[in-house]
Design an enzyme around this catalytic site. Structure first.
Site, PDB file in Angstrom:
ATOM      1  N   CYS A  34      -4.558  15.071  -2.526  1.00  0.00           N
ATOM      2  CA  CYS A  34      -3.564  14.181  -3.149  1.00  0.00           C
ATOM      3  C   CYS A  34      -4.090  13.723  -4.511  1.00  0.00           C
ATOM      4  O   CYS A  34      -5.183  13.153  -4.609  1.00  0.00           O
ATOM      5  CB  CYS A  34      -3.314  12.969  -2.264  1.00  0.00           C
ATOM      6  SG  CYS A  34      -2.870  13.403  -0.562  1.00  0.00           S
ATOM      7  N   SER A 138       0.409   8.661   7.130  1.00  0.00           N
ATOM      8  CA  SER A 138       0.675   8.615   5.695  1.00  0.00           C
ATOM      9  C   SER A 138       1.845   9.533   5.345  1.00  0.00           C
ATOM     10  O   SER A 138       1.798  10.734   5.609  1.00  0.00           O
ATOM     11  CB  SER A 138      -0.563   9.039   4.907  1.00  0.00           C
ATOM     12  OG  SER A 138      -1.627   8.136   5.113  1.00  0.00           O
ATOM     13  N   ARG A 150       1.284  14.890  -2.134  1.00  0.00           N
ATOM     14  CA  ARG A 150       0.545  15.082  -0.885  1.00  0.00           C
ATOM     15  C   ARG A 150       0.567  16.558  -0.488  1.00  0.00           C
ATOM     16  O   ARG A 150       1.375  17.006   0.330  1.00  0.00           O
ATOM     17  CB  ARG A 150       1.111  14.185   0.214  1.00  0.00           C
ATOM     18  CG  ARG A 150       1.030  12.701  -0.149  1.00  0.00           C
ATOM     19  CD  ARG A 150       1.272  11.801   1.033  1.00  0.00           C
ATOM     20  NE  ARG A 150       0.236  11.928   2.041  1.00  0.00           N
ATOM     21  CZ  ARG A 150      -0.960  11.332   1.981  1.00  0.00           C
ATOM     22  NH1 ARG A 150      -1.272  10.569   0.949  1.00  0.00           N
ATOM     23  NH2 ARG A 150      -1.841  11.512   2.952  1.00  0.00           N
ATOM     24  N   ASP A 318     -13.251  -1.373   0.772  1.00  0.00           N
ATOM     25  CA  ASP A 318     -12.865   0.027   0.690  1.00  0.00           C
ATOM     26  C   ASP A 318     -12.631   0.460  -0.753  1.00  0.00           C
ATOM     27  O   ASP A 318     -12.888   1.613  -1.122  1.00  0.00           O
ATOM     28  CB  ASP A 318     -11.600   0.223   1.532  1.00  0.00           C
ATOM     29  CG  ASP A 318     -11.193   1.671   1.654  1.00  0.00           C
ATOM     30  OD1 ASP A 318     -12.074   2.516   1.861  1.00  0.00           O
ATOM     31  OD2 ASP A 318      -9.989   1.961   1.556  1.00  0.00           O
ATOM     32  N   CYS A 359      -2.607 -17.687 -14.317  1.00  0.00           N
ATOM     33  CA  CYS A 359      -2.279 -17.563 -12.896  1.00  0.00           C
ATOM     34  C   CYS A 359      -2.299 -18.922 -12.206  1.00  0.00           C
ATOM     35  O   CYS A 359      -1.444 -19.212 -11.366  1.00  0.00           O
ATOM     36  CB  CYS A 359      -3.268 -16.627 -12.203  1.00  0.00           C
ATOM     37  SG  CYS A 359      -3.175 -14.913 -12.725  1.00  0.00           S
ATOM     38  N   CYS A 368       0.825 -15.131  -4.188  1.00  0.00           N
ATOM     39  CA  CYS A 368       0.168 -13.956  -4.751  1.00  0.00           C
ATOM     40  C   CYS A 368      -1.348 -14.032  -4.741  1.00  0.00           C
ATOM     41  O   CYS A 368      -2.016 -13.074  -4.376  1.00  0.00           O
ATOM     42  CB  CYS A 368       0.684 -13.775  -6.188  1.00  0.00           C
ATOM     43  SG  CYS A 368      -0.168 -12.550  -7.172  1.00  0.00           S
TER      44      CYS A 368
END
Length: 430
Positions: A34, A138, A150, A318, A359, A368
């Site tokens: 991908c 996925s 993909r 991750d 922010c 958020c």
């Protein structure tokens, strides 16, 4: 240590000690190619985890330390990649056996598996059903949208194989969620994507993940870029179609992302409220009921979802598998010690502490919280760094959806006894 990060408060969960791990048993190795994948480049990242498979010794070390480190009511093992099914069924049979060996009395052990579905067959489906795995499948929408990116290593489309996997999971009664990446080429077709997932896949829990990748992400870790060179919000360089854009060509456009979420929200509200769960919408309702965010990107602090690579190395997140965010290895120190180390706690608190003034004065701050820090690729109108690339799109979505979210939350509050939004078990993807 005596600094504030040595005694975390919000960082720890109650009751008990709770944290989450994404395990990479095959590392970044995958049978697909991908284009937008942020993990394939880990194979060649200098001083990164490299390639390889999780050994039996590392697997046992990981399972024992993870179960030992969590004192809460459940331990959720998330098997991701790359493509975790490349390790084969025998590996996962060892997983289940080791979990039984080290499980604590009264503690629930759960497994989820994020997969592209290509290798699933009846043996896999029977195993996943027997051992109550939750599957994240996925898929990026209808055929022409899914196959845009993909594809397999030879460039061939994968849509038919993913659909076959979905049919197989349904046949065996294996629960599965869908994971859809929202990118430059499907964000303009929100209803085509959503209606496909809902009607053709019969998905009842849908996760949308925006694709945002800084140019040079293959080797440059988040928050290590030159802040003075980041574009100002609203400039052409802060969108994907400019030759000097801060992001890759396939990254979602911020305005289109807001459009995507808004249109899907309207469809969900009209037809599927209470029947189909969409990750962004469910957590927004929960937050307006005074409950914690159900997903890390909208939480005030983060850092309690680490990644364990195939070699036993542990990283802050991750999306932060870079040498700068390596916490250590399972052989050097216990997993829980790394998760609650001052370094990692500081990483978690930085999510809110590094927000720009733009922010902090925003009316949507508590919806958020700056979204994911790895997406803070642009500067505020006055030049302060740390603004999220998706800011304009998220504001568009909140302006559109919040009146109805408040109405839904109000209806829930009227329920006797009080009814909270369902919090289904999900395949956790940051």
């Amino acid at each position: 240590m005596t600094d504030k990060y040595s005694a975390p408060s919000k960082f720890r969960s109650q009751p008990g000690t709770q944290f989450h791990v994404m395990a990479k048993p095959a590392g970044s190795t995958c049978n697909l190619d991908c284009k937008y994948c942020f993990y394939l480049s880990k194979e060649t990242l200098p001083h990164g985890p490299g390639t390889g498979e999780m050994s039996d010794e590392t697997l046992e070390l990981f399972i024992r330390q993870y179960i030992d480190g969590v004192s809460g009511p459940s331990v959720v093992f998330s098997w991701q990649g790359g493509e975790p099914t490349l390790r084969g069924l025998d590996f996962f049979r060892r997983v289940v056996a080791l979990q039984k060996k080290y499980a604590k009395f009264g503690q629930r052990i759960e497994n989820d598996l994020q997969t592209n579905g290509v290798l699933l067959d009846e043996n896999w489906a029977a195993f996943l059903k027997e051992h109550r795995f939750l599957v994240g499948l996925s898929i990026d929408g209808p055929r022409e949208l899914h196959d845009r990116f993909r594809v397999n290593k030879g460039g061939a489309p994968t849509f038919d194989k993913v659909m076959a996997a979905a049919n197989l999971l349904r046949k065996f009664g294996v629960p599965f969620n869908t994971l859809t990446c929202v990118h430059r080429f499907n964000a303009s077709r929100p209803l085509d994507v959503y209606r496909f997932l809902r009607s053709e896949l019969n998905a009842t829990y849908i996760q949308f993940i925006p694709i945002v990748q800084a140019k040079g992400f293959e080797t440059t870790a988040p928050q290590t870029w030159d802040a003075s060179r980041l574009p100002i919000v609203g400039t052409p360089q802060a969108r994907p179609d400019h030759p000097d854009a801060v992001v890759t060509d396939w990254s979602v456009d911020p305005e289109e992302y807001g459009y995507f979420l808004s249109r899907v929200f309207d469809e969900w509200r009209r037809k599927d409220l209470g029947k189909v769960l969409v990750n962004h919408f469910e957590t927004l309702v929960a937050q307006h009921l005074g409950l914690p965010s159900q997903i890390c990107i909208y939480s005030e602090v983060c850092g309690k979802g680490v990644a364990v690579e195939h070699d036993g190395s542990v990283y802050s997140c991750d999306h932060y598998v870079y040498p700068e965010y390596r916490l250590g290895t399972l052989r050097e120190k216990p997993l829980a010690e790394m998760v609650f180390s001052p370094t990692q706690v500081k990483f978690g608190y930085a999510k809110s502490e590094t927000l720009p003034a733009y922010c902090r004065s925003c009316s949507y701050l508590k919806d958020c919280w700056g979204e994911c820090p790895k997406n803070r690729l642009i500067r505020t109108p006055d030049g302060e760094p740390g603004l999220n690339y998706l800011c304009a799109g998220l504001k568009k979505f909140y302006r559109h959806a919040l009146p109805e979210v408040e109405r839904i939350a109000g209806e829930i509050r009227k329920q006797r006894p009080p009814l909270e939004p369902r919090a289904p078990r999900e395949v956790v993807v940051p």
